[in-house]
Write a protein that holds these residues in place. Structure first.
Motif, mmCIF file in Angstrom:
data_model
loop_
_atom_site.group_PDB
_atom_site.id
_atom_site.type_symbol
_atom_site.label_atom_id
_atom_site.label_comp_id
_atom_site.label_asym_id
_atom_site.label_seq_id
_atom_site.Cartn_x
_atom_site.Cartn_y
_atom_site.Cartn_z
ATOM 1 N N ILE A 145 0.594 -1.405 0.261
ATOM 2 C CA ILE A 145 -0.048 -0.445 0.139
ATOM 3 C C ILE A 145 0.713 1.264 -0.447
ATOM 4 C CG2 ILE A 145 -1.458 1.607 0.893
ATOM 5 C CD1 ILE A 145 -3.226 -1.583 0.200
ATOM 6 N N HIS A 146 0.480 2.220 -0.976
ATOM 7 C CA HIS A 146 1.091 3.420 -1.354
ATOM 8 C C HIS A 146 0.210 4.466 -0.663
ATOM 9 C CE1 HIS A 146 4.307 6.470 -2.415
ATOM 10 N NE2 HIS A 146 3.387 6.897 -3.209
ATOM 11 N N GLU A 147 0.746 5.104 0.478
ATOM 12 C CA GLU A 147 -0.152 6.063 1.163
ATOM 13 C C GLU A 147 -0.311 7.758 0.166
ATOM 14 O OE1 GLU A 147 -2.223 5.941 5.281
ATOM 15 O OE2 GLU A 147 -0.938 4.224 5.088
ATOM 16 N N SER A 148 -0.859 8.161 -0.292
ATOM 17 C CA SER A 148 -0.869 9.772 -0.575
ATOM 18 C C SER A 148 -1.849 10.493 -1.318
ATOM 19 C CB SER A 148 0.628 9.683 -1.354
ATOM 20 O OG SER A 148 1.134 11.155 -1.294
ATOM 21 N N PHE A 149 -1.718 11.527 -1.881
ATOM 22 C CA PHE A 149 -3.177 11.832 -2.061
ATOM 23 C C PHE A 149 -2.783 12.163 -3.881
ATOM 24 C CE2 PHE A 149 -2.283 14.169 2.332
ATOM 25 C CZ PHE A 149 -3.734 13.877 2.982
ATOM 26 N N ALA A 150 -4.281 12.941 -4.541
ATOM 27 C CA ALA A 150 -4.427 12.302 -5.789
ATOM 28 C C ALA A 150 -3.178 12.848 -6.951
ATOM 29 C CB ALA A 150 -5.940 13.289 -6.465
ATOM 30 N N PRO A 151 -2.339 13.623 -6.484
ATOM 31 C CA PRO A 151 -1.542 14.192 -6.876
ATOM 32 C C PRO A 151 -0.610 13.946 -6.862
ATOM 33 C CG PRO A 151 -2.150 15.940 -6.160
ATOM 34 C CD PRO A 151 -2.818 15.044 -6.038
ATOM 35 N N VAL A 152 0.128 13.304 -6.216
ATOM 36 C CA VAL A 152 1.361 12.147 -6.005
ATOM 37 C C VAL A 152 0.885 11.445 -6.521
ATOM 38 C CG1 VAL A 152 2.667 10.912 -4.102
ATOM 39 C CG2 VAL A 152 2.100 13.465 -4.005
ATOM 40 N N LEU A 153 0.087 10.647 -6.394
ATOM 41 C CA LEU A 153 -0.912 8.712 -6.427
ATOM 42 C C LEU A 153 -0.712 8.852 -8.496
ATOM 43 C CD1 LEU A 153 -4.186 8.298 -4.387
ATOM 44 C CD2 LEU A 153 -1.159 7.196 -4.279
ATOM 45 N N CYS A 154 -1.412 9.651 -9.082
ATOM 46 C CA CYS A 154 -1.054 10.136 -10.477
ATOM 47 C C CYS A 154 0.415 10.133 -11.294
ATOM 48 C CB CYS A 154 -2.215 11.859 -10.863
ATOM 49 S SG CYS A 154 -3.097 11.332 -10.528
ATOM 50 N N ASP A 155 1.401 11.202 -10.497
ATOM 51 C CA ASP A 155 2.409 11.038 -10.832
ATOM 52 C C ASP A 155 3.627 9.532 -10.902
ATOM 53 O OD1 ASP A 155 2.868 12.831 -11.248
ATOM 54 O OD2 ASP A 155 3.529 14.167 -9.572
ATOM 55 N N ALA A 156 1.948 8.676 -9.838
ATOM 56 C CA ALA A 156 3.365 7.482 -9.161
ATOM 57 C C ALA A 156 2.685 6.640 -9.862
ATOM 58 C CB ALA A 156 2.425 6.566 -7.799
ATOM 59 N N LEU A 157 1.323 6.686 -10.889
ATOM 60 C CA LEU A 157 1.008 6.022 -11.677
ATOM 61 C C LEU A 157 2.021 5.917 -13.403
ATOM 62 C CD1 LEU A 157 -2.878 6.360 -11.215
ATOM 63 C CD2 LEU A 157 -1.860 4.452 -11.326
ATOM 64 N N GLU A 158 2.106 7.886 -13.559
ATOM 65 C CA GLU A 158 2.802 7.320 -14.288
ATOM 66 C C GLU A 158 3.914 6.782 -14.476
ATOM 67 O OE1 GLU A 158 2.677 12.037 -15.135
ATOM 68 O OE2 GLU A 158 0.509 11.492 -15.631
ATOM 69 N N GLN A 159 4.491 7.107 -13.318
ATOM 70 C CA GLN A 159 5.863 7.046 -13.370
ATOM 71 C C GLN A 159 6.516 5.315 -13.625
ATOM 72 O OE1 GLN A 159 7.738 8.757 -10.487
ATOM 73 N NE2 GLN A 159 7.455 10.467 -11.171
ATOM 74 N N GLY A 160 5.486 4.611 -13.643
ATOM 75 C CA GLY A 160 5.215 2.666 -12.604
ATOM 76 C C GLY A 160 5.780 2.417 -11.431
ATOM 77 N N THR A 161 5.182 2.990 -10.710
ATOM 78 C CA THR A 161 6.175 2.958 -9.332
ATOM 79 C C THR A 161 4.529 2.272 -8.347
ATOM 80 O OG1 THR A 161 5.509 4.876 -8.253
ATOM 81 C CG2 THR A 161 8.059 4.355 -8.918
ATOM 82 N N ILE A 162 3.497 2.448 -8.405
ATOM 83 C CA ILE A 162 1.768 1.901 -8.363
ATOM 84 C C ILE A 162 1.213 1.526 -9.902
ATOM 85 C CG2 ILE A 162 2.141 3.705 -6.444
ATOM 86 C CD1 ILE A 162 -0.095 4.693 -7.420
ATOM 87 N N ASP A 163 0.481 0.454 -9.520
ATOM 88 C CA ASP A 163 0.131 -0.440 -10.199
ATOM 89 C C ASP A 163 -1.667 0.391 -10.345
ATOM 90 O OD1 ASP A 163 2.029 -2.250 -10.972
ATOM 91 O OD2 ASP A 163 1.580 -3.208 -8.769
ATOM 92 N N PHE A 164 -2.080 0.154 -9.569
ATOM 93 C CA PHE A 164 -3.415 1.359 -9.606
ATOM 94 C C PHE A 164 -4.155 1.872 -8.372
ATOM 95 C CE2 PHE A 164 -4.981 -2.591 -7.175
ATOM 96 C CZ PHE A 164 -6.227 -2.407 -6.610
ATOM 97 N N ALA A 165 -4.528 3.138 -8.354
ATOM 98 C CA ALA A 165 -4.818 3.360 -7.552
ATOM 99 C C ALA A 165 -6.361 3.631 -7.215
ATOM 100 C CB ALA A 165 -4.606 4.271 -7.545
ATOM 101 N N VAL A 166 -7.032 4.590 -6.237
ATOM 102 C CA VAL A 166 -8.178 5.693 -6.035
ATOM 103 C C VAL A 166 -8.007 6.782 -6.230
ATOM 104 C CG1 VAL A 166 -9.968 5.595 -4.429
ATOM 105 C CG2 VAL A 166 -9.295 2.990 -4.518
ATOM 106 N N LEU A 167 -8.158 7.411 -6.599
ATOM 107 C CA LEU A 167 -8.228 8.604 -6.729
ATOM 108 C C LEU A 167 -9.986 9.637 -6.373
ATOM 109 C CD1 LEU A 167 -6.201 9.603 -10.134
ATOM 110 C CD2 LEU A 167 -5.360 9.335 -7.896
ATOM 111 N N SER A 168 -9.094 11.118 -5.745
ATOM 112 C CA SER A 168 -10.626 11.477 -5.342
ATOM 113 C C SER A 168 -10.713 12.803 -5.616
ATOM 114 C CB SER A 168 -10.095 12.049 -3.722
ATOM 115 O OG SER A 168 -9.704 10.346 -2.433
#
Length: 308
Positions: A119-142
Motif C-alpha cells: 500500500i502506498h498512501e498519498s494524495f491524488a497529485p502524488v498518486l497520479c505521478d506514481a501511476l505515470e512513473q510505474g511505481t504503483i499499479d493502480f490507485a483510488v483517486l479522490s
C-alpha cells in the motif's frame, strides 16, 4: 539494468558486487558499458563509493519500473493458467487506506493468497505521478481530478462530504447543512488544497462566496478528529473517516448540501495490468460495493462505469 539498480541502492561498487555475486571489476565494466551506450555519466565515483548523477537518477526511476514490469511478465507467463500471484502496489488516500485496507486484505488472503500487496498512501497529485512513473499499479483517486491522457479512470463511488463536530456541539444540526453554515465556525482542515475533500470544499466556497475560518491545517484525519473532540472546532471530511467516533457518540456528522467527493479507480494507460493487478482491481471494487451495501460505508453510493 539489474546491475545499475544494485549499484544505485548500495552506492558502493564492492557492496553491490557482493549482493550480485559477481566480481567488482565485472560490475564496473558493466556500468561503463551502460554509460558508453547512453553517452552520459550515470555515476560519480569517489572515495566513499559512488553516487548517481542527474542522468543516473532519471535512469533509476525508469529502471525500477522496467525491472518490476519484466518480473511481472515472467510471473504472468509462468502462471497463465494458475491463480493470480506476484506483487501489486495500490495507491490510496491516507484516510481511506485505514478504512478499506483491512476488509480488502481479509478477502485477498482467502481468495488470492499468492498476491503480495503493498500500500502506498498519498494524495491524488502524488498518486497520479506514481501511476505515470510505474511505481504503483493502480490507485483510488479522490476527485475532482484533472484529466490526463496517461491515466485511465473508472468511477467507483460518490460520498457526501460532511461537517464533523463534537457530539454535544449544539451548532451542528442533525440533518444536512448548506455551505454558508460553515462561515464563522473555526475549522480544522485536512489534506492538500489540490485534491480530494479540500479541493471540492474550496471550489464550493468560491462559487458560494463563503469565506472559511481555517484555524489549523493538518494532514491526518485522525489528528483532525482528535482536535474536534478537544473542542477546537469542526472539520470537513467524509463520514467513513470518523465512522468509529460517530458510533461511539463522540462525534457527529452533517452532510453539506451539494458537496460530493467522487472516487475513481485509476491505472496507467501505457502499461498493461498484470493478472494480479486485474484481480485486485476487481476485488477492491467488490469490497467497496459490499461495504456500501451493508451500510458500513456511510453516506456513500456506488457509481456505474457509465456514470463518469
Amino acid at each position: 539494468m539489474k546491475y545499475f539498480k544494485a549499484l544505485a541502492v548500495h552506492q558502493h561498487f564492492g557492496r553491490a558486487a557482493t549482493v550480485l555475486h559477481i566480481a567488482q571489476p565485472a560490475l564496473s565494466r558493466q556500468i561503463q558499458l551502460l554509460e558508453s551506450e547512453l553517452g552520459v555519466r550515470l555515476v560519480s565515483r569517489h572515495s566513499r563509493g559512488a553516487s548517481l548523477t542527474a542522468e543516473g537518477e532519471l535512469l533509476l526511476e525508469r529502471a525500477t519500473f522496467l525491472l518490476r514490469y519484466a518480473e511481472q511478465i515472467k510471473i504472468d507467463i509462468v502462471e497463465l493458467q494458475a491463480s493470480p500471484r506476484g506483487p501489486v502496489v495500490l495507491g490510496l488516500p491516507p484516510a481511506l487506506a485505514s478504512f478499506i485496507v483491512p476488509p480488502l486484505v481479509a478477502k485477498m488472503r482467502t481468495r488470492y493468497p499468492d498476491i503480495h500487496l503493498r500500500i502506498h498512501e498519498s494524495f491524488a497529485p502524488v498518486l497520479c505521478d506514481a501511476l505515470e512513473q510505474g511505481t504503483i499499479d493502480f490507485a483510488v483517486l479522490s476527485g475532482p481530478i484533472v484529466a490526463t491522457p496517461l491515466i485511465q479512470v473508472m468511477p467507483l463511488l460518490n460520498e457526501k462530504i460532511c461537517a464533523v463536530g463534537r457530539f454535544d456541539d449544539e451548532r451542528l444540526p442533525n440533518g444536512p447543512i448548506n455551505i454558508a453554515s460553515l462561515q464563522g465556525i473555526p475549522l480544522v482542515l485536512t489534506g492538500v488544497m489540490t485534491s480530494g475533500v479540500r479541493l471540492a470544499l474550496d471550489r464550493a466556497c468560491a462559487m458560494a462566496g463563503v469565506t472559511l475560518d481555517v484555524l489549523i491545517e493538518v494532514e491526518s484525519a485522525t489528528l483532525a478528529a482528535q482536535l474536534v473532540k478537544d473542542g477546537v472546532g469542526w472539520t470537513i471530511h467524509y463520514a467513513a473517516a470518523v465512522a468509529l467516533d460517530v458510533e461511539d457518540k463522540t462525534l457527529r456528522v452533517a452532510p453539506i448540501e451539494g458537496l460530493i467527493l467522487r472516487r475513481y479507480l485509476a491505472q496507467a494507460v501505457l502499461r498493461p495490468p498484470s493478472k494480479a493487478t486485474v484481480a485486485m482491481i476487481s476485488l477492491l471494487h467488490e469490497t467497496a460495493a459490499s461495504l456500501v451495501q451493508d451500510g458500513q460505508w456511510p453516506m456513500a453510493e456506488m457509481v456505474s462505469p457509465s456514470g463518469v
